[in-house]
Design a protein around this motif. Structure first.
Motif, mmCIF file in Angstrom:
data_model
loop_
_atom_site.group_PDB
_atom_site.id
_atom_site.type_symbol
_atom_site.label_atom_id
_atom_site.label_comp_id
_atom_site.label_asym_id
_atom_site.label_seq_id
_atom_site.Cartn_x
_atom_site.Cartn_y
_atom_site.Cartn_z
ATOM 1 N N LYS A 167 0.825 -1.201 0.000
ATOM 2 C CA LYS A 167 0.000 0.000 0.000
ATOM 3 C C LYS A 167 0.868 1.264 0.000
ATOM 4 C CE LYS A 167 -4.606 0.691 1.595
ATOM 5 N NZ LYS A 167 -5.625 0.362 2.544
ATOM 6 N N LYS A 168 1.912 1.230 0.831
ATOM 7 C CA LYS A 168 2.743 2.420 0.983
ATOM 8 C C LYS A 168 3.505 2.757 -0.307
ATOM 9 C CE LYS A 168 6.246 4.678 3.672
ATOM 10 N NZ LYS A 168 7.373 4.562 4.577
ATOM 11 N N TYR A 169 3.992 1.729 -0.984
ATOM 12 C CA TYR A 169 4.865 1.985 -2.145
ATOM 13 C C TYR A 169 4.165 1.798 -3.481
ATOM 14 C CZ TYR A 169 8.595 2.147 1.249
ATOM 15 O OH TYR A 169 9.377 2.507 2.305
ATOM 16 N N GLU A 170 2.853 1.668 -3.453
ATOM 17 C CA GLU A 170 2.078 1.467 -4.670
ATOM 18 C C GLU A 170 2.438 2.521 -5.724
ATOM 19 O OE1 GLU A 170 -2.113 1.607 -3.858
ATOM 20 O OE2 GLU A 170 -2.373 -0.383 -4.734
ATOM 21 N N GLY A 171 2.922 2.098 -6.865
ATOM 22 C CA GLY A 171 3.162 3.024 -7.966
ATOM 23 C C GLY A 171 4.407 3.885 -7.834
ATOM 24 N N LYS A 172 5.215 3.656 -6.778
ATOM 25 C CA LYS A 172 6.414 4.490 -6.611
ATOM 26 C C LYS A 172 7.613 3.883 -7.307
ATOM 27 C CE LYS A 172 5.282 6.963 -2.432
ATOM 28 N NZ LYS A 172 5.439 7.040 -1.006
ATOM 29 N N LYS A 173 8.485 4.753 -7.781
ATOM 30 C CA LYS A 173 9.711 4.293 -8.442
ATOM 31 C C LYS A 173 10.786 4.043 -7.389
ATOM 32 C CE LYS A 173 11.458 5.140 -12.976
ATOM 33 N NZ LYS A 173 12.076 6.036 -13.893
ATOM 34 N N ILE A 174 11.498 2.929 -7.529
ATOM 35 C CA ILE A 174 12.546 2.660 -6.533
ATOM 36 C C ILE A 174 13.861 2.285 -7.221
ATOM 37 C CG2 ILE A 174 11.167 1.927 -4.552
ATOM 38 C CD1 ILE A 174 11.738 -1.008 -5.688
ATOM 39 N N GLU A 175 14.937 2.401 -6.456
ATOM 40 C CA GLU A 175 16.234 1.960 -6.981
ATOM 41 C C GLU A 175 16.337 0.453 -6.850
ATOM 42 O OE1 GLU A 175 19.680 3.822 -5.236
ATOM 43 O OE2 GLU A 175 18.632 5.750 -5.266
ATOM 44 N N LYS A 176 17.013 -0.177 -7.811
ATOM 45 C CA LYS A 176 17.176 -1.637 -7.738
ATOM 46 C C LYS A 176 18.103 -2.000 -6.580
ATOM 47 C CE LYS A 176 16.207 -3.143 -12.400
ATOM 48 N NZ LYS A 176 16.759 -3.654 -13.655
ATOM 49 N N LYS A 177 17.668 -2.987 -5.783
ATOM 50 C CA LYS A 177 18.494 -3.428 -4.653
ATOM 51 C C LYS A 177 19.088 -4.789 -4.967
ATOM 52 C CE LYS A 177 16.623 -0.350 -1.603
ATOM 53 N NZ LYS A 177 17.118 0.428 -0.522
ATOM 54 N N LYS A 178 20.220 -5.069 -4.357
ATOM 55 C CA LYS A 178 20.850 -6.374 -4.564
ATOM 56 C C LYS A 178 20.507 -7.313 -3.417
ATOM 57 C CE LYS A 178 24.883 -5.997 -7.458
ATOM 58 N NZ LYS A 178 26.296 -6.350 -7.558
ATOM 59 N N LEU A 179 20.250 -8.583 -3.735
ATOM 60 C CA LEU A 179 20.090 -9.595 -2.688
ATOM 61 C C LEU A 179 20.895 -10.821 -3.100
ATOM 62 C CD1 LEU A 179 16.407 -9.890 -1.376
ATOM 63 C CD2 LEU A 179 18.356 -8.850 -0.277
ATOM 64 N N GLY A 180 21.750 -11.283 -2.211
ATOM 65 C CA GLY A 180 22.626 -12.418 -2.538
ATOM 66 C C GLY A 180 21.943 -13.760 -2.333
ATOM 67 N N LYS A 181 22.682 -14.836 -2.686
ATOM 68 C CA LYS A 181 22.121 -16.196 -2.600
ATOM 69 C C LYS A 181 21.675 -16.547 -1.187
ATOM 70 C CE LYS A 181 23.890 -18.542 -6.582
ATOM 71 N NZ LYS A 181 24.642 -19.596 -7.212
ATOM 72 N N MET A 182 22.538 -16.240 -0.202
ATOM 73 C CA MET A 182 22.201 -16.609 1.179
ATOM 74 C C MET A 182 20.937 -15.878 1.639
ATOM 75 S SD MET A 182 22.953 -18.571 3.613
ATOM 76 C CE MET A 182 24.618 -19.179 3.665
ATOM 77 N N GLN A 183 20.799 -14.630 1.215
ATOM 78 C CA GLN A 183 19.615 -13.852 1.612
ATOM 79 C C GLN A 183 18.349 -14.411 0.943
ATOM 80 O OE1 GLN A 183 21.190 -10.073 0.431
ATOM 81 N NE2 GLN A 183 22.134 -9.710 2.407
#
Lengths: 65, 455
Positions: free
Chosen positions: B210-226
């Motif tokens: 609900k909070k971020y509906e339609g908002k543009k965000i920066e791409k985040k990285k998530l590794g294998k363990m995460q």
């Protein structure tokens, strides 16, 4: 009701909810921005949890051999 | 001639084709890199060996004139296609756990599921299998793209069923692309906030959407363990969801009026009649815990149908591999849903015509649901080549119980009338009274078929 070992999870939950506490909704479809942000927050937490679990299992294995 | 499947139009990487009663999957050139990675890394082989991916092989039986095509695969044809709104709690739970197991194996093989729809799972030999070949992508260090879909298709509905009411799975008919998490979050009890997995993957997830509906965000990285941590967290949350509710029919067989002798005799009659049919499929309507479905499964593949979600769940947990148990209500069968009302065909379209069993059922349809015998046989004549059907006289204690607070307006419920109406559509091949009861079982053959032999 079980509140066993619940102090840490509840603290984490409160921190996560604090992050989303300001509601600001727009009424059109989105590709899952909120889901991506949530993953970015909880990913490091559950990833670290898993790493500790694996490490702990290895230690246990060494002592049970 | 071939026909493209009505549900296969969203993914530009490939599509499903029906040809000569077989199933083919067309892989487009745009999926070449992913397909080769999944093959070379051993991912497909591992998933097939583990029984998690439906068997397929590259095929040259079908030729399609298109420059877009990289490969055509033939996939094993399933006896019956079922949908999430027909699954019991543990079926949806097992399907969810299978999807997570696949995602874990994917990550270990340098891949990831780009699609975690519950429609990608079917039940084969009693177990959930993934059927879509183009749902895999090459691993990248980024958030799991199918996380939202997984929660809306599996985790949310399971939480709703376990924590509020198991019957709410029927809402999945209205939400073909998964149930909105904000609805589920507002329905389940507040105590679920103390469950770490549900607090995060359901409640916080709904709030974040609900909070971020339609908002543009920066791409985040998530590794294998995460990402493995996310899979682990979802797995333990789902494993901890358990069904602890009871429904009207759950203990039906502990509450019948049969003597042990009558019950034994009923089994003998049903067995004898089943052996006189020769269709590939038998459908058991009002199957309850599946006692007679299991007998039928010794002969043919069985679709075991009951309207009670707990009875279906008990049936699923004790079924054999030659059957599927699903939630279904003959008085209101599952409709066709999705785009153009063609994407997910109705229950009646999917079952076609086979041997039908209606044991201790028609008096419920007549008295509880108000469906006259003539209407019942009208339907049976469309779906039953052969019919094994039980007639229960009004003297029977179960009917007396059904009528105790109702005015008896069911004049058509007589043996004579039953046989008269049945004979309009079916030839009565045999009938047997169940010993010590006011009940009779019939073996009938549709007048428009030639698929049964009488010994």
């Amino acid at each position: 009701m079980k509140f066993r070992n619940s102090f840490l999870p509840i603290t984490v939950i409160l921190l996560i909810f604090g992050h989303f506490s300001i509601s600001n909704a727009y009424a059109y479809l989105d590709p899952g921005t909120g889901s991506i942000i949530l993953l970015s927050i909880i990913g490091p937490l559950v990833g670290a949890g898993l790493a500790i679990k694996i490490y702990w299992q290895k230690i246990k294995m060494r002592f049970t051999k | 001639m071939y026909k493209i499947d009505n549900a296969s139009f969203r993914d530009p990487k490939g599509y499903v084709i029906h040809h000569n009663d077989n199933i083919f999957r067309v892989i487009n050139n745009s999926y070449k890199e992913e397909y080769e990675h999944c093959t070379k890394s051993g991912l497909f082989k591992k998933l097939i060996d583990e029984g998690l991916l439906l068997l397929f092989e590259e095929s040259s039986d079908l030729e399609i004139d298109s420059k877009e095509i990289f490969k055509i695969l033939e996939q094993k044809k399933l006896d019956f296609i079922s949908y999430p709104y027909e699954w019991s709690f543990d079926m949806l739970k097992d399907a969810a756990l299978a999807t997570l197991k696949i995602q874990k194996i994917c990550i270990e093989h340098g891949a990831s599921l780009k699609d975690a729809s519950s429609y990608n799972i079917q039940f084969h030999e009693g177990k959930p299998v993934f059927i879509d070949i183009t749902s895999f992508e090459i691993f990248e260090e980024k958030p799991w793209i199918a996380y939202r879909q997984f929660c809306e298709h599996f985790l949310g509905p399971l939480a709703l069923m376990a924590k509020k009411d198991v019957r709410l799975s029927s809402m999945l008919v209205n939400y073909i692309d998964g149930m909105p998490l904000d609805i589920i979050s507002s329905i389940v009890p507040k105590t679920t906030f103390t469950n770490f997995g549900l607090a995060v993957h359901l409640h916080a997830h709904a709030k974040a959407q609900k909070k971020y509906e339609g908002k543009k965000i920066e791409k985040k990285k998530l590794g294998k363990m995460q990402l493995l941590g996310i899979v682990e967290s979802l797995t333990s949350t789902i494993k901890n969801l358990k069904l602890e509710q009871k429904t009207e029919w759950a203990d039906y067989y502990d509450d019948t009026n049969y003597t042990p002798e009558a019950e034994k005799n009923k089994v003998e009659i049903v067995k004898k009649y089943i052996n006189n049919t020769n269709t590939n499929t038998i459908i058991d309507f009002g199957a309850n815990d599946g006692k007679y479905s299991k007998i039928a499964a010794e002969k043919s593949f069985v679709i075991s149908v009951d309207k009670d979600p707990i009875a279906v769940n008990n049936n699923y947990k004790n079924q054999n591999s030659n059957m599927i148990s699903i939630i279904g209500d003959l008085s209101n069968p599952i409709p066709s849903i999705g785009w153009n009302n063609l994407e997910r065909p109705s229950f009646l379209e999917r079952i076609g015509k086979s041997t039908c069993m209606a044991l201790a059922l028609i008096h419920h349809l007549r008295i509880t649901f108000g469906i006259p015998l003539s209407k019942q046989f009208e339907l049976f004549s469309k779906i039953a080549e052969n019919l094994i059907i039980e007639f229960i006289d009004k003297k029977d204690s179960q009917i007396i119980r059904l009528l105790q607070n109702r005015e008896d307006v069911f004049d058509d419920l007589t043996e004579e009338n039953f046989e008269k109406i049945a004979s309009q559509y079916f030839t009565i091949l045999d009938s047997s009274v169940i010993r010590d009861t006011n009940r009779k079982i019939y073996l009938m053959k549709n007048k428009n078929s030639s698929n049964v032999s009488k010994d």
